[in-house]
Design a protein around this motif. Structure first.
Motif, PDB file in Angstrom:
ATOM      1  N   UNK A  28       0.813  -1.219   0.000  1.00 38.09           N
ATOM      2  CA  UNK A  28       0.000   0.000   0.000  1.00 38.09           C
ATOM      3  C   UNK A  28       0.840   1.259   0.000  1.00 38.09           C
ATOM      4  N   UNK A  29       2.138   1.146   0.309  1.00 38.72           N
ATOM      5  CA  UNK A  29       2.990   2.320   0.419  1.00 38.72           C
ATOM      6  C   UNK A  29       3.056   2.808   1.858  1.00 38.72           C
ATOM      7  N   UNK A  30       4.028   3.648   2.139  1.00 38.00           N
ATOM      8  CA  UNK A  30       4.234   4.177   3.481  1.00 38.00           C
ATOM      9  C   UNK A  30       3.650   5.573   3.605  1.00 38.00           C
ATOM     10  N   UNK A  31       2.828   5.792   4.616  1.00 37.51           N
ATOM     11  CA  UNK A  31       2.252   7.117   4.845  1.00 37.51           C
ATOM     12  C   UNK A  31       3.336   8.065   5.358  1.00 37.51           C
ATOM     13  N   UNK A  32       3.362   9.269   4.800  1.00 31.16           N
ATOM     14  CA  UNK A  32       4.354  10.260   5.238  1.00 31.16           C
ATOM     15  C   UNK A  32       3.976  10.782   6.621  1.00 31.16           C
ATOM     16  N   UNK A  33       4.995  11.042   7.435  1.00 35.29           N
ATOM     17  CA  UNK A  33       4.773  11.654   8.746  1.00 35.29           C
ATOM     18  C   UNK A  33       5.934  12.588   9.055  1.00 35.29           C
ATOM     19  N   UNK A  34       5.797  13.356  10.119  1.00 35.91           N
ATOM     20  CA  UNK A  34       6.796  14.365  10.479  1.00 35.91           C
ATOM     21  C   UNK A  34       8.134  13.754  10.868  1.00 35.91           C
ATOM     22  N   UNK A  35       8.188  12.457  11.110  1.00 35.71           N
ATOM     23  CA  UNK A  35       9.459  11.833  11.490  1.00 35.71           C
ATOM     24  C   UNK A  35      10.424  11.728  10.313  1.00 35.71           C
ATOM     25  N   UNK A  36       9.899  11.937   9.100  1.00 38.11           N
ATOM     26  CA  UNK A  36      10.744  11.896   7.916  1.00 38.11           C
ATOM     27  C   UNK A  36      11.178  13.308   7.530  1.00 38.11           C
ATOM     28  N   UNK A  37      12.357  13.418   6.911  1.00 42.04           N
ATOM     29  CA  UNK A  37      12.812  14.702   6.390  1.00 42.04           C
ATOM     30  C   UNK A  37      11.891  15.143   5.255  1.00 42.04           C
ATOM     31  N   UNK A  38      11.711  16.460   5.123  1.00 41.86           N
ATOM     32  CA  UNK A  38      10.774  16.982   4.125  1.00 41.86           C
ATOM     33  C   UNK A  38      11.152  16.582   2.701  1.00 41.86           C
ATOM     34  N   UNK A  39      12.451  16.433   2.435  1.00 36.55           N
ATOM     35  CA  UNK A  39      12.886  16.110   1.072  1.00 36.55           C
ATOM     36  C   UNK A  39      13.320  14.657   0.929  1.00 36.55           C
ATOM     37  N   UNK A  40      12.933  13.797   1.893  1.00 38.57           N
ATOM     38  CA  UNK A  40      13.316  12.388   1.818  1.00 38.57           C
ATOM     39  C   UNK A  40      12.427  11.623   0.845  1.00 38.57           C
ATOM     40  N   UNK A  41      12.942  10.521   0.335  1.00 38.59           N
ATOM     41  CA  UNK A  41      12.170   9.683  -0.582  1.00 38.59           C
ATOM     42  C   UNK A  41      11.384   8.636   0.201  1.00 38.59           C
ATOM     43  N   UNK A  42      10.237   8.246  -0.356  1.00 37.80           N
ATOM     44  CA  UNK A  42       9.459   7.170   0.249  1.00 37.80           C
ATOM     45  C   UNK A  42      10.289   5.890   0.235  1.00 37.80           C
ATOM     46  N   UNK A  43      10.249   5.112   1.304  1.00 42.05           N
ATOM     47  CA  UNK A  43      11.026   3.860   1.325  1.00 42.05           C
ATOM     48  C   UNK A  43      10.497   2.777   0.395  1.00 42.05           C
ATOM     49  N   UNK A  44       9.245   2.914  -0.060  1.00 40.76           N
ATOM     50  CA  UNK A  44       8.694   1.819  -0.866  1.00 40.76           C
ATOM     51  C   UNK A  44       7.748   2.231  -1.981  1.00 40.76           C
ATOM     52  N   UNK A  45       7.333   3.503  -2.051  1.00 41.99           N
ATOM     53  CA  UNK A  45       6.375   3.868  -3.104  1.00 41.99           C
ATOM     54  C   UNK A  45       6.414   5.381  -3.337  1.00 41.99           C
ATOM     55  N   UNK A  46       7.263   5.806  -4.242  1.00 42.86           N
ATOM     56  CA  UNK A  46       7.386   7.236  -4.506  1.00 42.86           C
ATOM     57  C   UNK A  46       7.786   7.523  -5.940  1.00 42.86           C
ATOM     58  N   UNK A  47       7.788   8.799  -6.286  1.00 38.45           N
ATOM     59  CA  UNK A  47       8.127   9.234  -7.640  1.00 38.45           C
ATOM     60  C   UNK A  47       8.638  10.661  -7.573  1.00 38.45           C
ATOM     61  N   UNK A  48       9.616  10.979  -8.426  1.00 36.08           N
ATOM     62  CA  UNK A  48      10.134  12.340  -8.502  1.00 36.08           C
ATOM     63  C   UNK A  48       9.885  12.886  -9.903  1.00 36.08           C
ATOM     64  N   UNK A  49       9.098  13.938  -9.986  1.00 42.82           N
ATOM     65  CA  UNK A  49       8.818  14.566 -11.275  1.00 42.82           C
ATOM     66  C   UNK A  49      10.024  15.380 -11.735  1.00 42.82           C
ATOM     67  N   UNK A  50      10.267  15.361 -13.042  1.00 41.14           N
ATOM     68  CA  UNK A  50      11.387  16.134 -13.594  1.00 41.14           C
ATOM     69  C   UNK A  50      10.905  17.289 -14.459  1.00 41.14           C
TER      70      UNK A  50
END
Length: 200
Positions: free
Chosen positions: A124-146
């Motif tokens: 399902x992917x990992x829900x973002x929370x404040x414990x992560x850095x604002x510019x960190x990548x999702x550990x299992x389900x993310x994308x970076x637009x170019x």
């Protein structure tokens, strides 16, 4: 050959009725069924009934940044699905002499990001929370637009997710599997270029 769809009929690729089900012939005549008092229905046939009665939840898309804000080019976007829906769903079908339970299990989520890229996530992917850095990548389900979504309809990309479910069934002394049921959802996501601010 064009088959006439019956209520509750399930079809596979190219419109071919799934095996083990009753369907009308092209001339409109129904195939002959078993006479009362004959052999009990095959468990695989009852399993198809249980599958037809499954009610799979629609995916609920979540992102960080939230969809009410613009994503930023070259800043990771997190995607995940509501975990309430990411769990097995079961349904039991009963006919005289046979009871079969079918269980649909979510296996993967395929994300089409609107910029031509596809991301396949195994959960399902990992829900973002404040414990992560604002510019960190999702550990299992993310994308970076170019690139930004400027010039697209409503200045946004249309992203979609397709959840693939596998079905396992058992009953009547038999068991089996039916792969590849799907549920889908989509939403619009704006992507903007970050603007540099020069201070003299």
């Amino acid at each position: 050959m064009e088959w006439k769809r019956q209520p509750g009929q399930m079809f596979g690729p190219r419109g071919v009725p799934l095996p083990g089900q009753s369907f009308a012939e092209p001339d409109g005549k129904k195939p002959k069924g078993r006479k009362r008092g004959g052999a009990r229905p095959e468990p695989a046939v009852v399993a198809q009934q249980a599958v037809r009665e499954l009610v799979l939840p629609d995916p609920e898309i979540r992102t960080n940044p939230d969809e009410t804000y613009a994503q930023l080019v070259r800043v990771p976007t997190w995607m995940w699905l509501d975990r309430v829906m990411w769990k097995p769903v079961s349904q039991t079908a009963k006919v005289p002499g046979v009871s079969v339970t079918a269980t649909a299990i979510p296996r993967s989520a395929t994300w089409r990001m609107g910029d031509g890229k596809t991301v396949v996530c195994e959960g399902a992917g990992t829900a973002y929370s404040a414990k992560y850095e604002a510019d960190s990548e999702s550990p299992d389900c993310g994308h970076t637009y170019v690139r930004s979504s400027a010039g697209r309809p409503e200045e946004a990309f249309t992203i979609s997710v397709t959840v693939t479910w596998d079905v396992e069934w058992h009953g009547g002394g038999e068991q089996g599997a039916i792969p590849g049921l799907h549920t889908q959802a989509q939403m619009s996501l704006r992507v903007a270029e970050a603007q540099a601010l020069v201070v003299s």
